[in-house]
Design a protein around this motif. Structure first.
Motif: not given
Length: 415
Positions: A67, A70-71, A75, A246, A249-250, A253, A259, A375
């Protein structure tokens, strides 16, 4: 020890190693950090054997970094890399850079994957072709930070330097997006039992199409917001760009979009529409410096993570044997991916004689492939992919990085 403690350890050693390398070793940062990280991992390994109750490997193995990597890490690094791409500076090298970046990654992915797949079968290691494609894509990502800082030491022609730096900035984003799209194709096939051609097209459209749309929307919103904000309000501009990364990315998803493509697209829009010929317009110069600092910092952390990775990869001879095959396959795949497009474009464009060897040998791998491989927690063959990635990154950084000077000397002799 929590995951935040692990991250704190990575940051601590990144700072210490950068200091040692800058003032004592005086090597290119990617090479110096890799050497120091390997020394650290050997020390930790020996200490763990002598005092098993304090073995850091057990702490590293107990946490899922997927996480965080990746997140956040991917990014941020892809956005920062795309933000530095200025198509105006590429000038008449724009078409060669785009062709080398896009088609080069596709060629390299297929060549490396095919060679790895059949070699794995030959030595008795189980690895599916889709997993081989994922490895081929992620290992095709070159490190723009390492490459740019390496070529700055040499007096290359403006034309060749533009090709190298431009291709390096775009290459990583394209390769990582492709690798993660291939992972999603695998997941889709597992969900339905088998995936058809139409199913593959749907995944590509869903990931890439919706990712491009979301990225364009976020890039346009970000450009309008930054254009409205005064450049002197640096903290506001920085926070807006952080929110874009951020938030993108959200939202990606939510729509099952890529993302990573959202981050790349948003960065490209801000990096090109957000500045004028003087370097800044809607986006203030401090924003570019902030994201450059973020990219350099995370790159340093990932090189330290390469050292710690030695503590968690399975110590299997067949995995390492395939990893050393992968080193040669990665070099061959890179050469083919540069040779074919340049020979095709040579019919209408002129290229310097040393373009192919310099582009091929200067393709240092960095932390991005490591982050992606770590990841992939639900992909069969992940341990093998992690091991091969570790071997390829270490060998290419040390071998290619330390011999790059010789290649550049040959280049000078031929110019």
């Amino acid at each position: 020890m929590s995951i935040f403690d692990i991250i704190a350890v990575l940051i601590f050693f990144s700072g210490v190693f950068l200091f040692i390398n800058t003032f004592y070793l005086k090597l290119p940062s990617s090479i110096g950090l890799t050497i120091l990280a390997l020394i650290l991992s050997l020390v930790v390994f020996v200490f763990g054997q002598l005092f098993p109750e304090y073995h850091l490997a057990e702490h590293v193995k107990s946490y899922d970094f997927s996480d965080v990597l990746y997140r956040f890490v991917l990014s941020v690094m892809l956005f920062a890399g795309a933000l530095n791409v200025d198509f105006r500076k590429l000038g008449d090298q724009l078409i060669p850079v785009l062709v080398l970046s896009f088609f080069g990654v596709l060629i390299s992915t297929v060549v490396i994957a095919t060679l790895i797949y059949y070699t794995a079968g030959f030595i008795g290691v189980s690895l599916s072709y889709i997993a081989s494609l994922v490895f081929g894509a992620l290992i095709s990502a070159t490190d723009p930070v390492a490459i740019t800082k390496s070529i700055q030491r040499f007096r290359l022609s403006n034309e060749l330097e533009t090709k190298i730096s431009g291709e390096a900035l775009l290459n990583g984003g394209i390769a990582i997006v492709l690798a993660l799209v291939l992972v999603n194709i695998y997941r889709e096939s597992e969900a339905v039992g088998a995936i058809s051609f139409s199913g593959t097209l749907w995944v590509l459209f869903r990931d890439l199409g919706s990712g491009l749309i979301v990225g364009l929307i976020f890039g346009w919103i970000g450009y309008k917001l930054l254009k409205y904000i005064d450049n002197d309000d640096v903290e506001v501009e920085v926070l807006v760009t952080l929110a874009l990364v951020m938030g993108g990315s959200y939202i990606a998803d939510l729509f099952s979009a890529s993302s990573m493509l959202v981050a790349v697209t948003t960065g490209l829009i801000l990096g090109n529409f957000g500045r004028n010929e003087e370097g800044e317009s809607a986006v203030g110069g401090y924003v570019y410096r902030f994201w450059q600092l973020m990219e350099d910092t995370l790159a340093a952390m990932l090189f330290v993570l390469i050292g710690f990775e030695m503590l968690v990869i399975p110590l299997r001879l067949d995995y390492f044997a395939l990893g050393f095959f992968a080193v040669n396959f990665a070099l061959f795949g890179r050469w083919i991916s540069v040779f074919v497009p340049i020979k095709m474009m040579s019919r209408k464009r002129s290229f310097e004689n040393s373009t192919i060897p310099v582009l091929s040998w200067g393709s240092l791998r960095g932390g991005l492939p490591v982050a992606v491989s770590l990841s992939l927690t639900d992909l069969p063959g992940q341990e093998l992919i992690v091991t091969m990635t570790y071997v390829v990154v270490v060998c290419t950084v040390l071998y290619q990085g330390l011999t790059l000077t010789k290649v550049m000397q040959v280049y000078r002799a031929n110019t």
